[in-house]
Design an enzyme around this catalytic site. Sequence first.
Site, PDB file in Angstrom:
ATOM      1  N   HIS A  73       8.845   5.962  -7.415  1.00 31.39           N
ATOM      2  CA  HIS A  73       8.213   7.256  -7.114  1.00 31.39           C
ATOM      3  C   HIS A  73       8.938   8.025  -6.002  1.00 31.39           C
ATOM      4  CE1 HIS A  73       5.882   5.935  -3.446  1.00 31.39           C
ATOM      5  NE2 HIS A  73       5.942   4.762  -4.022  1.00 31.39           N
ATOM      6  N   ASP A 190       9.809   4.094   1.275  1.00 32.05           N
ATOM      7  CA  ASP A 190       8.814   3.947   0.211  1.00 32.05           C
ATOM      8  C   ASP A 190       8.624   5.323  -0.414  1.00 32.05           C
ATOM      9  OD1 ASP A 190       6.589   3.497  -1.370  1.00 32.05           O
ATOM     10  OD2 ASP A 190       5.198   3.275   0.289  1.00 32.05           O
ATOM     11  N   GLU A 224       2.293   8.689  -6.916  1.00 32.02           N
ATOM     12  CA  GLU A 224       1.995   7.266  -6.675  1.00 32.02           C
ATOM     13  C   GLU A 224       1.122   7.056  -5.460  1.00 32.02           C
ATOM     14  OE1 GLU A 224       2.346   3.116  -5.299  1.00 32.02           O
ATOM     15  OE2 GLU A 224       2.851   4.943  -4.218  1.00 32.02           O
ATOM     16  N   GLU A 225       1.403   7.791  -4.390  1.00 39.50           N
ATOM     17  CA  GLU A 225       0.717   7.520  -3.116  1.00 39.50           C
ATOM     18  C   GLU A 225      -0.785   7.804  -3.187  1.00 39.50           C
ATOM     19  OE1 GLU A 225       1.829   5.816  -0.815  1.00 39.50           O
ATOM     20  OE2 GLU A 225       4.006   5.990  -0.787  1.00 39.50           O
ATOM     21  N   ASP A 245       9.319  -0.807  -6.413  1.00 39.37           N
ATOM     22  CA  ASP A 245       8.705  -0.248  -5.215  1.00 39.37           C
ATOM     23  C   ASP A 245       8.920  -1.230  -4.071  1.00 39.37           C
ATOM     24  OD1 ASP A 245       7.286   1.435  -3.532  1.00 39.37           O
ATOM     25  OD2 ASP A 245       5.681   1.781  -4.988  1.00 39.37           O
ATOM     26  N   HIS A 325       4.795   2.451   5.534  1.00 35.64           N
ATOM     27  CA  HIS A 325       3.873   3.569   5.834  1.00 35.64           C
ATOM     28  C   HIS A 325       3.823   3.838   7.337  1.00 35.64           C
ATOM     29  CE1 HIS A 325       1.515   4.022   1.804  1.00 35.64           C
ATOM     30  NE2 HIS A 325       2.816   3.927   1.645  1.00 35.64           N
TER      31      HIS A 325
END
Length: 348
Positions: A73, A190, A224-225, A245, A325
């Site tokens: 993503h 990410d 995706e998130e 991922d 994150h």
Amino acid sequence: MPLPPNDLMYLEKMLVKLLNTPSPTGFTFRAIEAVEQMLAEFPELECSRTRKGALVANWPGRASNAPRALTAHVDTLGAMVKEIKSNGRLKLTRIGGFAWNTVEGEGCTVYTSQGETVRGAILLVKASGHVHGSQVNELKREDDNMEVRLDARSSSADETRALGIEVGDFVVFDPRVEVTNGFIRSRHLDDKACVACLLAAVKTLHDAGLQPAQTTTLLISNYEEVGHGAAAGFPPDLVELVTVDMAAVGEGQASDEFHASLCVKDSGGPYHYELNQRLRALAEANKIPYKVDVYPYYGSDGEALWRAGGNVAVALIGPGVDASHNYERTHMDALAATTNWIIAYLSS
Ligand SMILES: [Zn+2]
């Protein structure tokens, strides 16, 4: 047969370019366009967009009796203007799952609906130690206590509106990309790291004049998130999906920044056993440095497809990313391992 050598310079170049392309979920068109342009170098892939805005590349294989897909993503964490405060500063709503302290003090850009950009920083509402003393430490990092201080003269809501800023404007965090000793430190590895691995795998097979074993769909997902990225966009006869991922690195985790990981279970439960076994065998046969891991607070786009009713085998591989994150970091070794695993899978 040994794997064809992959081009790590290319991988790094594409990755840095993607990291510097803003793409919070819902505002991904620049990154989707960038990947489309990168893939345009490889005429054997045919690109299209889904109505949802994801990028799909169809890659004809030597056989097409068991079509496969890989997904990664381009959407990232970010924020949106929730409210223009009476002091001219901005209250935000988060896009994706992260804690405010991970972006406190970070530079940011507000993208207005008119196409202008305004710079600023994300701060605690009681930011100055000389003014607020211990409250700087004690105040809870939550929506009401965080704000954007704009680098523009504004001390009222009207003055901020005069800059063109409105509720709903996207706010992008500075990625602060830095490459040192093979480490890549940046926000949003990410999952841009894995998009770069996919691109590098395509380039490797292209340069070697090779085709994938099966006709393969590459889906560059854009939601995706928020949990539903790859829920749609695959051909109906798809047999299996390898989600690419990042792997979760930290205390108690098997993953690290120098290996690729096979995630056998995350918050959504176990992945597909037989496909996992094949991926392990491919890693062993090709001497790919890999770990097997379980991610405690994690969901993937592969599970999004399963939840949407996808009747396919799903697995998850990816490079170890430290402080995910947050201000993330990985190493070229993990990216090379992931790329080689993708190449081995495509060729098998
Ligand atoms: Zn991700």
